[in-house]
Design a protein around this motif. Structure first.
Motif, PDB file in Angstrom:
ATOM      1  N   ARG A 128      22.766  67.800 -46.217  1.00 54.26           N
ATOM      2  CA  ARG A 128      21.520  67.767 -45.462  1.00 54.26           C
ATOM      3  C   ARG A 128      21.668  68.226 -44.008  1.00 54.26           C
ATOM      4  N   ASP A 129      22.845  67.981 -43.436  1.00 49.92           N
ATOM      5  CA  ASP A 129      22.989  68.177 -41.993  1.00 49.92           C
ATOM      6  C   ASP A 129      23.588  69.566 -41.704  1.00 49.92           C
ATOM      7  N   PRO A 130      22.854  70.422 -40.945  1.00 50.91           N
ATOM      8  CA  PRO A 130      23.359  71.771 -40.690  1.00 50.91           C
ATOM      9  C   PRO A 130      24.669  71.771 -39.903  1.00 50.91           C
ATOM     10  N   GLY A 131      24.871  70.768 -39.050  1.00 51.91           N
ATOM     11  CA  GLY A 131      26.124  70.683 -38.293  1.00 51.91           C
ATOM     12  C   GLY A 131      27.291  70.408 -39.228  1.00 51.91           C
ATOM     13  N   ASN A 132      27.083  69.503 -40.186  1.00 48.75           N
ATOM     14  CA  ASN A 132      28.124  69.233 -41.195  1.00 48.75           C
ATOM     15  C   ASN A 132      28.426  70.497 -41.998  1.00 48.75           C
ATOM     16  N   LEU A 133      27.367  71.152 -42.451  1.00 48.00           N
ATOM     17  CA  LEU A 133      27.574  72.335 -43.297  1.00 48.00           C
ATOM     18  C   LEU A 133      28.338  73.419 -42.523  1.00 48.00           C
ATOM     19  N   GLY A 134      27.918  73.681 -41.292  1.00 46.68           N
ATOM     20  CA  GLY A 134      28.603  74.709 -40.506  1.00 46.68           C
ATOM     21  C   GLY A 134      30.059  74.348 -40.251  1.00 46.68           C
ATOM     22  N   THR A 135      30.317  73.079 -39.954  1.00 46.51           N
ATOM     23  CA  THR A 135      31.695  72.632 -39.708  1.00 46.51           C
ATOM     24  C   THR A 135      32.539  72.781 -40.973  1.00 46.51           C
ATOM     25  N   ILE A 136      31.944  72.496 -42.127  1.00 44.88           N
ATOM     26  CA  ILE A 136      32.677  72.632 -43.395  1.00 44.88           C
ATOM     27  C   ILE A 136      32.990  74.109 -43.683  1.00 44.88           C
ATOM     28  N   VAL A 137      32.046  74.988 -43.406  1.00 46.18           N
ATOM     29  CA  VAL A 137      32.303  76.430 -43.619  1.00 46.18           C
ATOM     30  C   VAL A 137      33.455  76.881 -42.717  1.00 46.18           C
ATOM     31  N   ARG A 138      33.459  76.400 -41.485  1.00 43.70           N
ATOM     32  CA  ARG A 138      34.542  76.747 -40.549  1.00 43.70           C
ATOM     33  C   ARG A 138      35.895  76.225 -41.051  1.00 43.70           C
ATOM     34  N   THR A 139      35.897  74.980 -41.532  1.00 42.04           N
ATOM     35  CA  THR A 139      37.139  74.379 -42.045  1.00 42.04           C
ATOM     36  C   THR A 139      37.596  75.105 -43.308  1.00 42.04           C
ATOM     37  N   ALA A 140      36.642  75.445 -44.176  1.00 46.10           N
ATOM     38  CA  ALA A 140      36.983  76.175 -45.410  1.00 46.10           C
ATOM     39  C   ALA A 140      37.619  77.519 -45.051  1.00 46.10           C
ATOM     40  N   ARG A 211      45.523  70.459 -59.345  1.00 42.15           N
ATOM     41  CA  ARG A 211      46.036  71.654 -60.039  1.00 42.15           C
ATOM     42  C   ARG A 211      45.232  72.849 -59.551  1.00 42.15           C
ATOM     43  N   LYS A 212      45.964  73.857 -59.061  1.00 41.16           N
ATOM     44  CA  LYS A 212      45.271  74.986 -58.439  1.00 41.16           C
ATOM     45  C   LYS A 212      44.779  75.979 -59.479  1.00 41.16           C
ATOM     46  N   PRO A 213      43.618  76.547 -59.260  1.00 39.41           N
ATOM     47  CA  PRO A 213      42.727  76.375 -58.122  1.00 39.41           C
ATOM     48  C   PRO A 213      41.957  75.060 -58.208  1.00 39.41           C
ATOM     49  N   ALA A 214      41.981  74.311 -57.119  1.00 41.14           N
ATOM     50  CA  ALA A 214      41.275  73.029 -57.096  1.00 41.14           C
ATOM     51  C   ALA A 214      39.840  73.231 -56.612  1.00 41.14           C
ATOM     52  N   LEU A 215      38.949  72.511 -57.263  1.00 41.64           N
ATOM     53  CA  LEU A 215      37.537  72.551 -56.857  1.00 41.64           C
ATOM     54  C   LEU A 215      37.198  71.140 -56.398  1.00 41.64           C
ATOM     55  N   ILE A 216      36.818  70.971 -55.148  1.00 40.66           N
ATOM     56  CA  ILE A 216      36.499  69.624 -54.688  1.00 40.66           C
ATOM     57  C   ILE A 216      34.988  69.476 -54.552  1.00 40.66           C
ATOM     58  N   LEU A 217      34.514  68.308 -54.907  1.00 40.13           N
ATOM     59  CA  LEU A 217      33.071  68.067 -54.931  1.00 40.13           C
ATOM     60  C   LEU A 217      32.739  66.928 -53.967  1.00 40.13           C
ATOM     61  N   MET A 218      31.867  67.205 -53.018  1.00 41.86           N
ATOM     62  CA  MET A 218      31.508  66.240 -51.979  1.00 41.86           C
ATOM     63  C   MET A 218      30.041  65.842 -52.138  1.00 41.86           C
ATOM     64  N   GLY A 219      29.724  64.611 -51.718  1.00 38.79           N
ATOM     65  CA  GLY A 219      28.366  64.085 -51.916  1.00 38.79           C
ATOM     66  C   GLY A 219      27.492  64.195 -50.672  1.00 38.79           C
ATOM     67  N   ASN A 220      26.265  63.847 -50.865  1.00 35.00           N
ATOM     68  CA  ASN A 220      25.257  63.871 -49.797  1.00 35.00           C
ATOM     69  C   ASN A 220      25.529  62.781 -48.747  1.00 35.00           C
ATOM     70  N   GLU A 221      25.115  63.067 -47.512  1.00 36.66           N
ATOM     71  CA  GLU A 221      25.407  62.183 -46.383  1.00 36.66           C
ATOM     72  C   GLU A 221      24.869  60.758 -46.589  1.00 36.66           C
ATOM     73  N   GLN A 222      23.700  60.642 -47.203  1.00 34.54           N
ATOM     74  CA  GLN A 222      23.125  59.295 -47.359  1.00 34.54           C
ATOM     75  C   GLN A 222      23.515  58.636 -48.680  1.00 34.54           C
ATOM     76  N   GLN A 223      23.347  59.411 -49.768  1.00 32.13           N
ATOM     77  CA  GLN A 223      23.498  58.792 -51.099  1.00 32.13           C
ATOM     78  C   GLN A 223      24.874  58.972 -51.739  1.00 32.13           C
ATOM     79  N   GLY A 224      25.682  59.881 -51.220  1.00 35.16           N
ATOM     80  CA  GLY A 224      26.925  60.192 -51.918  1.00 35.16           C
ATOM     81  C   GLY A 224      26.627  60.949 -53.210  1.00 35.16           C
ATOM     82  N   LEU A 225      27.570  60.958 -54.135  1.00 36.22           N
ATOM     83  CA  LEU A 225      27.354  61.656 -55.412  1.00 36.22           C
ATOM     84  C   LEU A 225      26.595  60.743 -56.371  1.00 36.22           C
ATOM     85  N   PRO A 226      25.475  61.209 -56.934  1.00 36.73           N
ATOM     86  CA  PRO A 226      24.785  60.390 -57.938  1.00 36.73           C
ATOM     87  C   PRO A 226      25.602  60.387 -59.239  1.00 36.73           C
ATOM     88  N   PRO A 227      25.345  59.419 -60.150  1.00 32.19           N
ATOM     89  CA  PRO A 227      26.167  59.281 -61.368  1.00 32.19           C
ATOM     90  C   PRO A 227      26.325  60.577 -62.155  1.00 32.19           C
TER      91      PRO A 227
END
Ligand code: SAM
Length: 263
Positions: A128-140, A211-227
């Protein structure tokens, strides 16, 4: 190389650039704004010429600006010199950057991903947060990830705030969009580990096999990952929380996960 000088806020190009603060305008035009000579230069070096280039008098004559102007003109883009007031209005900042570029948005289709091209790939569910998204793109970018995959309804990676936070990495990291169903189906054929993040997970992030290639999945800022999303990974992990804080900021947690997956 004398660009036209524009001093009026009612100039149609200036109005069009200012309108790109609105998501609906970015979606309608497929354009976005990136600020600063360093970032514009980075784009040009990656073969992405601006469609429109605005600059203030203080940048005139800079050798990198000359290159950016040449690239813009060679690609039949528009170059204008503008006043400080216009730069401030375009950037919505009192101390604006002296160079502003308008670029075409690029999204990479999910099907174009070649998993073996990188050791780590990042999927964000409903960020949801553009600052988070931009920071993640930079880190990636810094960690050499293959792409950032936006799953479900996310904030706009091409908003001014998100692009600012990428510090230029928006031009280096492929951005992919997928709805939840398409991501779930695509994930089935992922050749490496799919590692999700969950505050209720019992396994610590450093105990998981990536195990590479690893795919990591992150959740939403408020709710996290739904079931239904938490059911997709091979394993869900938690970064140990040793103090009173019950969770980490999403971009911080993503950085930790990316470096664990690429260690
Ligand atoms: N209230 C939310 C919950 O219960 O999941 C908090 C979400 S947290 C602020 C946002 C995302 O950051 C999480 O979905 C997860 O991807 C990641 N995250 C934050 N802290 C984490 C931790 N300690 N371990 C693993 N992931 C974490």
């Amino acid at each position: 190389m004398n660009a036209r000088l524009v001093t009026s806020l009612t100039n149609p190009t200036v109005k069009a650039v200012r309108a790109l603060h609105l998501r609906k305008e970015r979606e309608a035009t497929g354009l976005f704004v990136a600020e600063g000579l360093k970032i514009v230069t980075e784009a040009v070096e990656l073969g992405r010429a601006p469609k429109i280039l605005l600059y203030g008098r203080e940048a005139a004559g800079h050798p990198l600006l000359k290159k950016a102007i040449q690239a813009t003109e060679a690609a039949k883009g528009e170059v204008i010199e503008v006043t400080q007031d216009i730069l401030a209005k375009v950037s919505r900042r009192d101390n604006p950057q002296a160079v502003v570029g308008v670029f075409a948005q690029v999204f990479t289709p999910l099907e174009a991903i070649r998993p073996q091209a990188a050791d780590c790939w990042v999927a964000l569910h409903r960020v949801r947060d553009p600052g988070n998204l931009g920071t993640i793109v930079r880190t990636a970018d810094a960690a050499g990830c293959g792409a950032v995959i936006l799953v479900g309804e996310c904030c706009d990676p091409f908003s001014v705030e998100a692009v600012r936070a990428t510090m230029g990495s928006i031009f280096a990291v492929p951005i992919v969009r997928a709805d939840e169903a398409a991501f779930a189906a695509w994930r089935e054929s992922w050749p490496g580990s799919v590692v999700g993040t969950l505050l209720t997970a019992t396994k610590a992030h450093h105990e998981a096999a990536y195990r590479k290639p690893a795919l990591i999945l992150m959740g939403n800022e408020q709710q996290g990952l739904p079931p239904e999303m938490a059911a997709l990974p091979d394993v869900n992990v938690k970064i140990p929380m040793r103090g009173r804080a019950d969770s980490l900021n999403l971009s911080v947690a993503t950085g930790i996960m990316i470096y664990a997956a690429t260690a």
